[in-house]
Scaffold this motif. Structure first.
Motif, PDB file in Angstrom:
ATOM      1  N   SER A 104      50.184  41.032  34.689  1.00  0.00           N
ATOM      2  CA  SER A 104      48.548  40.779  34.722  1.00  0.00           C
ATOM      3  C   SER A 104      47.993  41.118  36.043  1.00  0.00           C
ATOM      4  N   VAL A 105      46.997  41.512  36.047  1.00  0.00           N
ATOM      5  CA  VAL A 105      46.091  41.732  37.518  1.00  0.00           C
ATOM      6  C   VAL A 105      44.838  40.890  37.367  1.00  0.00           C
ATOM      7  N   THR A 106      44.763  40.019  38.098  1.00  0.00           N
ATOM      8  CA  THR A 106      43.201  39.142  37.924  1.00  0.00           C
ATOM      9  C   THR A 106      42.643  39.361  39.261  1.00  0.00           C
ATOM     10  N   LYS A 107      41.140  39.257  39.061  1.00  0.00           N
ATOM     11  CA  LYS A 107      40.274  39.377  40.227  1.00  0.00           C
ATOM     12  C   LYS A 107      40.029  37.844  40.728  1.00  0.00           C
ATOM     13  N   PHE A 108      40.286  37.577  42.073  1.00  0.00           N
ATOM     14  CA  PHE A 108      39.670  36.544  42.613  1.00  0.00           C
ATOM     15  C   PHE A 108      38.811  36.830  43.735  1.00  0.00           C
ATOM     16  N   SER A 109      38.499  38.076  43.822  1.00  0.00           N
ATOM     17  CA  SER A 109      37.660  38.422  45.125  1.00  0.00           C
ATOM     18  C   SER A 109      36.218  38.068  44.894  1.00  0.00           C
ATOM     19  N   GLU A 110      35.220  37.943  45.957  1.00  0.00           N
ATOM     20  CA  GLU A 110      33.999  37.684  45.773  1.00  0.00           C
ATOM     21  C   GLU A 110      33.198  38.368  46.919  1.00  0.00           C
ATOM     22  N   VAL A 111      32.207  39.153  46.334  1.00  0.00           N
ATOM     23  CA  VAL A 111      31.423  40.030  47.336  1.00  0.00           C
ATOM     24  C   VAL A 111      31.076  39.147  48.736  1.00  0.00           C
ATOM     25  N   SER A 112      30.580  39.591  49.820  1.00  0.00           N
ATOM     26  CA  SER A 112      30.040  39.060  50.897  1.00  0.00           C
ATOM     27  C   SER A 112      30.796  37.859  51.452  1.00  0.00           C
ATOM     28  N   THR A 113      32.081  37.629  51.334  1.00  0.00           N
ATOM     29  CA  THR A 113      32.975  36.654  51.819  1.00  0.00           C
ATOM     30  C   THR A 113      33.710  37.078  53.003  1.00  0.00           C
ATOM     31  N   GLY A 114      34.529  36.223  53.626  1.00  0.00           N
ATOM     32  CA  GLY A 114      35.376  36.449  54.713  1.00  0.00           C
ATOM     33  C   GLY A 114      35.914  35.324  55.155  1.00  0.00           C
ATOM     34  N   LEU A 115      36.603  35.798  56.440  1.00  0.00           N
ATOM     35  CA  LEU A 115      37.386  34.468  57.283  1.00  0.00           C
ATOM     36  C   LEU A 115      36.567  33.959  58.287  1.00  0.00           C
ATOM     37  N   SER A 116      35.874  34.775  58.556  1.00  0.00           N
ATOM     38  CA  SER A 116      34.685  34.085  59.872  1.00  0.00           C
ATOM     39  C   SER A 116      33.807  33.061  59.438  1.00  0.00           C
ATOM     40  N   ARG A 117      33.278  33.208  58.396  1.00  0.00           N
ATOM     41  CA  ARG A 117      32.053  32.283  57.963  1.00  0.00           C
ATOM     42  C   ARG A 117      32.493  31.054  57.024  1.00  0.00           C
TER      43      ARG A 117
END
Length: 294
Positions: A105-118
């Motif tokens: 299974s391949v599940t999406k956990f990503s979210e637009v406009s996110t990152g490790l800086s903020r």
């Protein structure tokens, strides 16, 4: 009349400038430009990334993982894709490549406009911990960076993008995220950022790739680079690149020169899927489905 208006305008501009300098919120905004909404990438100005990335001296000791082949042999391998809007596209491509594998299974956990800086905007460390607590995975495929060319606040100090302090702070967030995932017996595969159209933005993404690839090497975690897959024979950005298998030139990039087309996401997902299949012992071809009535 005109002179009076000019004087008022000048006074207003001076007042705004003094206000931004003297007000803590003004200083914070100047060092933390607002993220752009949706899938658009945002980057504040910073020094050029010519020098090698500075790294923390201490390297976390990561726990030993249960081999992916052993997990796959149990009949189910749960893959999660984490990241920003680029991660969304990578998830789509990996899902298309691996969906026919039994038990995968391949599940999406990503979210637009996110990152490790903020982390004042979205705390990825806390968000990821919540996500895997609610929906456990065996593998984390990670692609962050297009929103990360911004200042980082750490221990009460703001480090501007590209400075030595920023590199150390960013490296620590990478280490912390990988350490948290590995502490839950989750294999990590970090995917590098592709070549970018605008030279200035490409330099920023190259710096982020340098920091992350150095951390993956120190931690013993696979780093799958994509720059070579997204540049032409001269090493330059090219929206049109040869398609795997046919060699036919296909549009690989979106109009913004940052994101990929679907063909482009499939292109950068190929080495990721190949590595996952190899490490999980899924290299064998999938047998065709039996014909109806057989």
């Amino acid at each position: 009349m005109k002179a009076g208006i000019n004087a008022v305008t000048a006074a207003l501009l001076v007042g705004i400038g003094i206000g931004l300098v003297l007000t803590p919120d003004g200083r914070a905004w100047l060092r933390h430009p607002t993220l752009m909404p949706g899938g658009a990438a945002s980057a504040s100005a910073g020094p050029g990334p010519g020098e090698p990335a500075a790294l923390p001296v201490a390297v976390p000791v990561l726990p030993t993982l249960t081999p992916l082949q052993e997990k796959a042999a149990r009949g189910h391998l749960r893959i999660g894709v984490f990241g920003d809007s680029m991660g969304d596209g990578l998830w789509t491509a990996l899902y298309r490549d691996l969906r026919s594998r039994p038990g995968v299974s391949v599940t999406k956990f990503s979210e637009v406009s996110t990152g490790l800086s903020r982390y004042d905007y979205v705390d990825i460390q806390a968000k990821t911990a919540r996500q895997i607590a609610e929906q456990p995975v065996d593998v984390a495929v990670i692609l962050f960076g297009t929103n990360d060319a911004q200042g980082i606040s750490m221990d009460g100090e703001i480090h501007d993008f590209g400075t030595e302090g920023w590199k150390v702070a960013y490296a620590k967030r990478v280490d912390d995220l990988v350490g948290m995932l590995r502490g839950r017996d989750i294999a990590v595969y970090w995917v590098g950022l592709p070549r970018m159209k605008r030279a200035g933005f490409d330099e920023k993404m190259t710096l982020i790739n340098q920091v992350v690839s150095a951390r993956m090497a120190a931690l013993g975690v696979p780093f799958i680079e994509t720059e070579s897959l997204t540049e032409n024979a001269d090493g330059d950005y090219d929206a049109y690149l040869p398609e795997t298998g046919t060699g036919r030139r296909r549009l690989m990039r979106a109009n913004d020169g940052i994101h990929m087309s679907m063909a482009g996401y499939l292109r950068i997902a190929e080495p990721v899927a190949a590595r996952l299949k190899h490490d999980a012992g899924l290299d064998a071809a999938v047998p065709p489905a039996p014909a109806a009535g057989a």
